[in-house]
Design a protein around this motif. Structure first.
Motif, PDB file in Angstrom:
ATOM      1  N   SER A 206       0.864  -1.175   0.000  1.00  0.00           N
ATOM      2  CA  SER A 206       0.000   0.000   0.000  1.00  0.00           C
ATOM      3  C   SER A 206       0.900   1.224   0.000  1.00  0.00           C
ATOM      4  CB  SER A 206      -0.916  -0.005   1.234  1.00  0.00           C
ATOM      5  OG  SER A 206      -0.193   0.320   2.400  1.00  0.00           O
ATOM      6  N   TYR A 327     -11.978   0.170   0.977  1.00  0.00           N
ATOM      7  CA  TYR A 327     -10.953  -0.778   0.518  1.00  0.00           C
ATOM      8  C   TYR A 327     -10.793  -1.994   1.431  1.00  0.00           C
ATOM      9  CZ  TYR A 327      -9.671   3.226  -2.366  1.00  0.00           C
ATOM     10  OH  TYR A 327      -9.690   4.277  -3.262  1.00  0.00           O
ATOM     11  N   ASN A 373      -5.853   1.436   0.453  1.00  0.00           N
ATOM     12  CA  ASN A 373      -5.977   0.689  -0.793  1.00  0.00           C
ATOM     13  C   ASN A 373      -4.713  -0.144  -0.965  1.00  0.00           C
ATOM     14  OD1 ASN A 373      -6.725  -0.265  -3.275  1.00  0.00           O
ATOM     15  ND2 ASN A 373      -6.306   1.638  -4.371  1.00  0.00           N
ATOM     16  N   LYS A 374      -4.877  -1.455  -1.137  1.00  0.00           N
ATOM     17  CA  LYS A 374      -3.698  -2.310  -1.158  1.00  0.00           C
ATOM     18  C   LYS A 374      -3.784  -3.382  -2.238  1.00  0.00           C
ATOM     19  CE  LYS A 374      -4.511  -3.247   3.046  1.00  0.00           C
ATOM     20  NZ  LYS A 374      -5.846  -2.603   3.089  1.00  0.00           N
ATOM     21  N   LEU A 375      -2.624  -3.895  -2.554  1.00  0.00           N
ATOM     22  CA  LEU A 375      -2.491  -4.985  -3.517  1.00  0.00           C
ATOM     23  C   LEU A 375      -1.838  -6.153  -2.797  1.00  0.00           C
ATOM     24  CD1 LEU A 375      -2.573  -5.871  -6.595  1.00  0.00           C
ATOM     25  CD2 LEU A 375      -0.183  -5.119  -6.683  1.00  0.00           C
ATOM     26  N   THR A 377      -0.324  -9.901  -3.447  1.00  0.00           N
ATOM     27  CA  THR A 377       0.140 -10.813  -4.484  1.00  0.00           C
ATOM     28  C   THR A 377       0.702 -12.081  -3.854  1.00  0.00           C
ATOM     29  OG1 THR A 377       0.773  -8.891  -5.820  1.00  0.00           O
ATOM     30  CG2 THR A 377       1.606 -11.037  -6.526  1.00  0.00           C
ATOM     31  N   THR A 387      -2.384 -12.208  -8.272  1.00  0.00           N
ATOM     32  CA  THR A 387      -3.030 -11.188  -7.451  1.00  0.00           C
ATOM     33  C   THR A 387      -4.288 -11.783  -6.836  1.00  0.00           C
ATOM     34  OG1 THR A 387      -2.230  -9.379  -8.843  1.00  0.00           O
ATOM     35  CG2 THR A 387      -4.104  -8.900  -7.421  1.00  0.00           C
ATOM     36  N   GLU A 390      -7.372  -6.945  -4.357  1.00  0.00           N
ATOM     37  CA  GLU A 390      -7.067  -5.604  -4.885  1.00  0.00           C
ATOM     38  C   GLU A 390      -8.284  -4.716  -4.698  1.00  0.00           C
ATOM     39  OE1 GLU A 390      -5.108  -3.640  -8.930  1.00  0.00           O
ATOM     40  OE2 GLU A 390      -6.147  -5.587  -9.044  1.00  0.00           O
ATOM     41  N   LYS A 391      -8.053  -3.470  -4.322  1.00  0.00           N
ATOM     42  CA  LYS A 391      -9.115  -2.481  -4.123  1.00  0.00           C
ATOM     43  C   LYS A 391     -10.213  -2.995  -3.176  1.00  0.00           C
ATOM     44  CE  LYS A 391      -8.319  -0.241  -8.575  1.00  0.00           C
ATOM     45  NZ  LYS A 391      -8.892   0.134  -9.907  1.00  0.00           N
TER      46      LYS A 391
END
Length: 396
Positions: A206, A327, A373-375, A377, A387, A390-391
């Motif tokens: 993030s 998020y 808001n983070k990703l 993986t 992934t 997300e979002k």
């Protein structure tokens, strides 16, 4: 707030949390509660009696009593636990805990070492509950009752705070327990899909963090399953030894009457090597030194914004760790791990195997929440990257 519906949800949650078994008439259920939650405790008591259970009622010590013990009691008094407590716990089949704090800063000036003494002294009781839970002999559930103190700390009116609880627990639905079951089934499906993936590592990025965790061998993802009301998170207990990078908790946290804000933790080889906070940094560092496992992680969790309707800070981890908002959230817990995230035979998961697999042990379990808001993986066993979040939404 409809207390009859709330009682229905709590009893459903307790039953759904039982692993590999069903409740039977005549089993022993403990209802513990803060005094302001007495109206809800009475509704639950009535329904449990009608259901044929043996019900034990235990009000918690008042806030004033708790402070008296920590400020005037000797170490021996603080650590005191009656001999019969273990026998009582060994014959307990269920626990419904109702929290209703009025003064969240009640223990703010209390020496944290005193609180730690009580926490460590209660560890054998928690271990008995854990073993019985693993064997399908015991389950527990936890919920909050709205108070002026909670509402004030969250910056809400009591009416607004009650509305958040009603929304989060589906009390506005015609059949809240049914709705709770439907959402839980959807969350369980996601956790099963995650568990089926050959994940080696997870990277969470993030604006203010970049954290990598090692999932570890024989792990699975699970959901709250009724233990917390509400519960929308999907979590696992990773191999603490593979944690590295930076974790940032932007959602404020209250613990033992202490307010901690904007926590930044830097991990290396599984342990926190640097910890800062905009507020409450001294308390943070004291908690990290509670025991050896306190500066290692015991849980990694994600919540999907589609499941959780919680969109306000609630000044309580039970709700804040399930924050939905724009998020969703991720959170890690410093301290003890959850043995039921072991994918093998739980009866074989003794202390030696836990240590071998990197399950963390500590008297502490402190959830720290990130709502940015983070990703997220996943690195799979074949080296590919996937992934999974997300979002604020799971993508599996």
């Amino acid at each position: 707030m409809d207390l009859k519906k709330y009682a229905d949800v709590m009893i459903f949650a307790l039953k759904s949390a039982r692993k590999g078994g069903k409740f039977k008439r005549g089993e022993n259920i403990l209802v513990s509660y803060d005094m302001p939650a007495l109206p809800l405790a009475e509704e639950i008591y009535c329904k449990l009696i009608e259901g044929g259970f043996n019900v034990i009622l235990r009000p918690y010590a008042t806030e004033k009593m708790a402070k008296i013990l920590y400020t005037k009691g000797s170490d021996k008094q603080i650590k005191f636990m009656p001999e019969w407590e273990k026998l009582f716990t060994e014959n307990l089949n269920g626990l419904i805990a109702l929290r209703a704090p009025q003064d969240l800063a009640n223990l703010k000036d209390v020496d944290t070492k005193k609180i730690a003494l009580a926490t460590i002294a209660r560890k054998p009781i928690r271990e008995i509950m854990d073993v019985r839970e693993e064997r399908g002999l015991f389950s527990w559930t936890l919920a909050n009752y709205p108070t002026e103190g909670l509402a004030k700390q969250a910056g809400l009116s009591l009416k607004q705070y009650e509305a958040q609880i009603s929304k989060a627990c589906f009390l506005n639905e015609k059949d809240p327990a049914k709705k709770f079951a439907e959402v839980t089934a959807q969350i369980n499906e996601v956790s099963k899909r995650l568990s089926s993936l050959p994940i080696v590592k997870l990277r969470t990025q993030s604006e203010d963090m970049d954290l990598e965790i090692l999932l570890g061998e024989n792990r699975r993802f699970i959901s709250g399953g009724g233990c917390n009301v509400p519960s929308f998170e999907i979590f696992t207990s990773p191999d603490w030894r593979g944690t590295r990078g930076v974790y940032f908790s932007d959602l404020m946290s209250f613990r033992n009457g202490n307010y901690v804000k904007d926590i930044r933790l830097e991990f290396k080889a599984g342990r926190v090597i640097k910890a800062t906070a905009e507020q409450g940094e001294d308390f943070l560092k004291k908690m990290l030194s509670l025991d050896r496992g306190a500066c290692q992680i015991g849980e990694y969790s994600l919540t999907d914004t589609r499941f959780s309707k919680i969109d306000r800070f609630m000044a309580d981890t039970l709700y804040d760790e399930n924050f939905g908002g724009a998020y969703g959230n991720s959170h890690i817990a410093l301290g003890s791990s959850y043995s039921d995230t072991f994918s093998g035979n739980l009866s074989k998961l003794d202390k030696n195997l836990k240590k071998q697999l990197g399950f963390n042990e500590s008297a502490l379990h402190w959830d720290l929440v990130n709502t940015q808001n983070k990703l997220v993986t996943a690195t799979l066993k074949n080296g590919k990257h996937l992934t999974i979040y997300e979002k604020g939404r799971f993508l599996v």
